[in-house]
Design a protein around this motif. Structure first.
Motif, PDB file in Angstrom:
ATOM      1  N   ALA A  83       3.788 -26.707  11.488  1.00 26.26           N
ATOM      2  CA  ALA A  83       3.248 -27.908  12.193  1.00 26.26           C
ATOM      3  C   ALA A  83       2.609 -28.309  12.977  1.00 26.26           C
ATOM      4  N   LEU A  84       1.913 -26.880  13.836  1.00 28.84           N
ATOM      5  CA  LEU A  84       1.575 -27.336  15.662  1.00 28.84           C
ATOM      6  C   LEU A  84       0.031 -27.604  14.678  1.00 28.84           C
ATOM      7  N   PRO A  85      -0.389 -27.255  14.863  1.00 31.55           N
ATOM      8  CA  PRO A  85      -1.902 -27.508  14.272  1.00 31.55           C
ATOM      9  C   PRO A  85      -1.984 -29.178  13.667  1.00 31.55           C
ATOM     10  N   PHE A  86      -1.321 -29.428  13.235  1.00 30.82           N
ATOM     11  CA  PHE A  86      -1.079 -30.970  12.778  1.00 30.82           C
ATOM     12  C   PHE A  86      -0.326 -31.793  13.884  1.00 30.82           C
ATOM     13  N   ILE A  87       0.499 -31.076  14.949  1.00 35.64           N
ATOM     14  CA  ILE A  87       1.395 -32.057  16.163  1.00 35.64           C
ATOM     15  C   ILE A  87       0.202 -31.965  16.949  1.00 35.64           C
ATOM     16  N   ASN A  88      -0.513 -30.822  17.626  1.00 32.85           N
ATOM     17  CA  ASN A  88      -1.968 -30.693  18.419  1.00 32.85           C
ATOM     18  C   ASN A  88      -2.645 -31.851  18.084  1.00 32.85           C
ATOM     19  N   GLY A  89      -3.364 -31.553  16.692  1.00 33.62           N
ATOM     20  CA  GLY A  89      -4.037 -33.054  16.065  1.00 33.62           C
ATOM     21  C   GLY A  89      -3.894 -34.033  16.728  1.00 33.62           C
ATOM     22  N   GLY A  90      -2.568 -34.598  16.291  1.00 33.87           N
ATOM     23  CA  GLY A  90      -2.028 -36.161  16.416  1.00 33.87           C
ATOM     24  C   GLY A  90      -2.015 -36.615  17.655  1.00 33.87           C
ATOM     25  N   LEU A  91      -1.673 -36.339  18.524  1.00 32.13           N
ATOM     26  CA  LEU A  91      -1.423 -35.557  19.727  1.00 32.13           C
ATOM     27  C   LEU A  91      -2.617 -35.993  20.669  1.00 32.13           C
ATOM     28  N   ALA A  92      -3.935 -35.327  20.176  1.00 31.24           N
ATOM     29  CA  ALA A  92      -5.067 -35.426  20.644  1.00 31.24           C
ATOM     30  C   ALA A  92      -5.984 -36.104  20.447  1.00 31.24           C
ATOM     31  N   GLY A  93      -5.735 -36.782  19.190  1.00 26.80           N
ATOM     32  CA  GLY A  93      -6.032 -38.244  18.727  1.00 26.80           C
ATOM     33  C   GLY A  93      -5.474 -39.279  19.677  1.00 26.80           C
ATOM     34  N   MET A  94      -4.643 -39.449  19.322  1.00 24.23           N
ATOM     35  CA  MET A  94      -4.213 -40.161  20.392  1.00 24.23           C
ATOM     36  C   MET A  94      -4.134 -40.564  21.720  1.00 24.23           C
ATOM     37  N   THR A  95      -4.849 -38.804  22.215  1.00 22.06           N
ATOM     38  CA  THR A  95      -5.337 -39.293  23.962  1.00 22.06           C
ATOM     39  C   THR A  95      -6.625 -39.635  23.550  1.00 22.06           C
ATOM     40  N   ALA A  96      -7.298 -40.006  22.914  1.00 21.87           N
ATOM     41  CA  ALA A  96      -8.483 -39.777  22.634  1.00 21.87           C
ATOM     42  C   ALA A  96      -8.863 -41.557  22.436  1.00 21.87           C
ATOM     43  N   TYR A 108      -7.120 -26.782  24.481  1.00 24.79           N
ATOM     44  CA  TYR A 108      -6.260 -26.371  25.201  1.00 24.79           C
ATOM     45  C   TYR A 108      -4.858 -26.700  24.475  1.00 24.79           C
ATOM     46  N   LEU A 109      -4.573 -27.702  24.054  1.00 25.74           N
ATOM     47  CA  LEU A 109      -2.290 -27.343  22.851  1.00 25.74           C
ATOM     48  C   LEU A 109      -2.513 -26.363  22.141  1.00 25.74           C
ATOM     49  N   GLY A 110      -3.697 -26.019  21.306  1.00 22.25           N
ATOM     50  CA  GLY A 110      -3.744 -24.639  20.688  1.00 22.25           C
ATOM     51  C   GLY A 110      -3.753 -23.228  21.473  1.00 22.25           C
ATOM     52  N   PHE A 111      -4.089 -23.359  23.044  1.00 19.41           N
ATOM     53  CA  PHE A 111      -4.404 -22.293  23.708  1.00 19.41           C
ATOM     54  C   PHE A 111      -2.401 -22.132  24.002  1.00 19.41           C
ATOM     55  N   ILE A 112      -2.201 -23.277  24.805  1.00 18.95           N
ATOM     56  CA  ILE A 112      -0.824 -22.990  25.378  1.00 18.95           C
ATOM     57  C   ILE A 112       0.239 -22.903  24.598  1.00 18.95           C
ATOM     58  N   THR A 113      -0.005 -23.513  23.107  1.00 24.94           N
ATOM     59  CA  THR A 113       0.997 -22.508  22.010  1.00 24.94           C
ATOM     60  C   THR A 113       1.041 -21.512  21.629  1.00 24.94           C
ATOM     61  N   LYS A 114      -0.023 -21.129  21.664  1.00 22.57           N
ATOM     62  CA  LYS A 114       0.027 -19.292  20.619  1.00 22.57           C
ATOM     63  C   LYS A 114       0.947 -18.639  20.534  1.00 22.57           C
TER      64      LYS A 114
END
Length: 346
Positions: free
Chosen positions: A58-71, A340-346
Motif C-alpha cells: 500500500a505504501l507506494p500508493f499512499i506516498n504517491g497520493g500524499l505527494a500529489g496532493m501536496t504539489a 522523501y516519503l519512500g526514504f522514511i518508510t523504507k
C-alpha cells in the motif's frame, strides 16, 4: 430425566468457559505486551508495522497520493491560469492573445485572490485518486520489472521505464477522469455569464449535479484524450525522471541536486509531450450541450480538426510557458515528496 441428563454436561461447559477465559487472557496479555514494547521502542514498532505485507504493497500508493496532493496545493493558482488560457478565444483564429499575467489580473479583478484556488477540492480529489494510482502503479511495475531483470541477471533500461510509465498513466487516468472533469468545470465556470454559471459549491456538488443533469457516463467525457495525455505525461515525467536520476548517479552531484535536476528534465519532456492532449482534454471536458442537444466537438479527433482549421496548429501549444511552470514544479514537488516519503518508510 432432563435434569439428570444435563448434569454430565456441566463439567464440559465449565471447561469451555475456562478455556475461553484463558484464551481471552492470552490475547489481552499479547496486546498488553505489544503496547508495552511499542511504548518502550516506538520507532521499532512503527518499522515493524511499515514492513507488514499489506503496508509494503500500500505504501507506494499512499506516498504517491500524499505527494500529489501536496504539489496540487502549491500549484493550483498556476493550473487555474493555464485552463483559462486554453479556453480563451475558442473558435477564433485571430484576435487578442491573452497572457498569463493578463489572465491572472482578470481573475483577481473579477473576484478575490482566493478565486485562484477555485476547484481546489476537485484538484485534491483528483490527486488522491489519479496520482495515488499512477505513482503506485509505476512503483509496483518497476519493482516487478527490476525483480524479473535481476532474476535473469540483467538490468532494466529506458524501454522498461517507458512502458511502466505509459501503463501507469493510462490506468490512473481512467480512474481519475470524473474528478478531472469536475475540476475543469469548476475552473471554467467563471468564464460564463453570471446567469448561466453553475456556482458549484464543492467537487461533490459538481459530480452529483453533472451525473444528475447529464448522466453518469458524462463524468468520463474527454476520457480518451485524458488517457493519452496521461500516458504522454507519465512517459515524459516518470520515465525521464527515472532515467535522468540513473544517469546522474555517476556524477558528483548531491542526492538532493540529482533529484531536482532529474525533476526539471522530466518536467520539460512531460510538458512538451502532453500539452496538445491536455488542450483537447480541457476543451472536451468544458463543453456542455446546446439547447438542440449538440456538442461543439464530437470527440478528440473532431476537436483536433476544428481547432487546427479555425485557430491554427500553434493554438495547441498556447500557454506552454504557463503549462511548464505548472507541470515542472508539480512534478518536482510530487517526485521530491514521494522520494522523501519512500526514504522514511523504507
Amino acid at each position: 430425566m432432563s435434569t439428570a441428563s444435563s448434569l454430565p454436561k456441566m463439567p464440559q461447559a465449565a471447561r469451555a468457559l475456562e478455556n475461553a477465559k484463558q484464551s481471552s487472557e492470552a490475547v489481552l496479555s499479547d496486546a498488553s505486551n505489544a503496547m508495552s514494547k511499542a511504548a518502550e521502542n516506538p520507532k521499532k514498532a512503527t518499522t515493524d508495522f511499515l514492513h507488514t505485507p499489506f503496508m509494503r504493497g500500500a505504501l507506494p500508493f499512499i506516498n504517491g497520493g500524499l505527494a500529489g496532493m501536496t504539489a496540487t496545493t502549491v500549484i493550483q493558482p498556476v493550473d487555474m491560469v493555464k485552463v483559462r488560457l486554453q479556453l480563451a478565444g475558442e473558435g477564433i483564429k485571430t484576435g487578442p492573445k491573452p497572457t498569463p499575467i493578463g489572465v491572472l489580473k482578470d481573475i483577481v479583478a473579477q473576484g478575490r485572490v482566493a478565486d485562484l484556488y477555485t476547484g481546489l477540492s476537485a484538484g485534491l480529489l483528483r490527486q488522491a485518486v489519479y496520482t495515488t494510482a499512477r505513482l503506485g502503479f509505476f512503483d509496483t511495475f518497476m519493482k516487478s520489472l527490476t525483480a524479473s531483470a535481476e532474476a535473469k541477471g540483467t538490468k532494466i533500461g529506458f524501454k522498461e521505464r517507458a512502458g511502466a510509465g505509459l501503463a501507469a498513466g493510462g490506468l490512473a487516468a481512467v480512474v481519475g477522469n470524473p474528478a478531472d472533469l469536475a475540476l475543469i468545470r469548476m475552473q471554467s465556470d467563471g468564464l460564463k455569464p453570471k446567469a448561466q454559471r453553475e456556482n458549484y459549491r464543492s467537487v461533490i456538488d459538481a459530480l452529483t449535479r453533472i451525473s444528475k443533469n447529464e448522466g453518469v457516463l458524462r463524468l468520463w467525457a474527454g476520457c480518451y484524450p485524458t488517457v493519452v495525455r496521461a500516458m504522454a505525461l507519465n512517459f515524459g515525467q516518470l520515465a525521464f525522471f527515472s532515467e535522468a536520476k540513473n544517469q546522474l548517479k555517476t556524477t558528483n552531484l548531491s542526492s538532493r541536486t540529482q533529484t531536482l535536476t532529474a525533476s526539471a528534465v522530466a518536467g520539460f519532456f512531460a510538458s512538451f509531450l502532453s500539452l496538445p492532449f491536455d488542450f483537447m482534454k480541457t476543451r472536451l471536458q468544458k463543453q456542455t450541450r446546446a439547447p438542440d442537444g449538440t456538442l461543439p466537438y464530437k470527440g478528440m479527433f473532431d476537436c483536433f480538426r476544428k481547432v487546427a482549421a479555425e485557430e491554427g496548429l500553434l493554438r495547441f501549444y498556447r500557454g506552454f510557458g504557463t503549462y511548464y511552470v505548472r507541470i515542472a514544479p508539480h512534478a518536482m514537488v510530487t517526485l521530491i515528496v514521494a522520494d522523501y516519503l519512500g526514504f522514511i518508510t523504507k
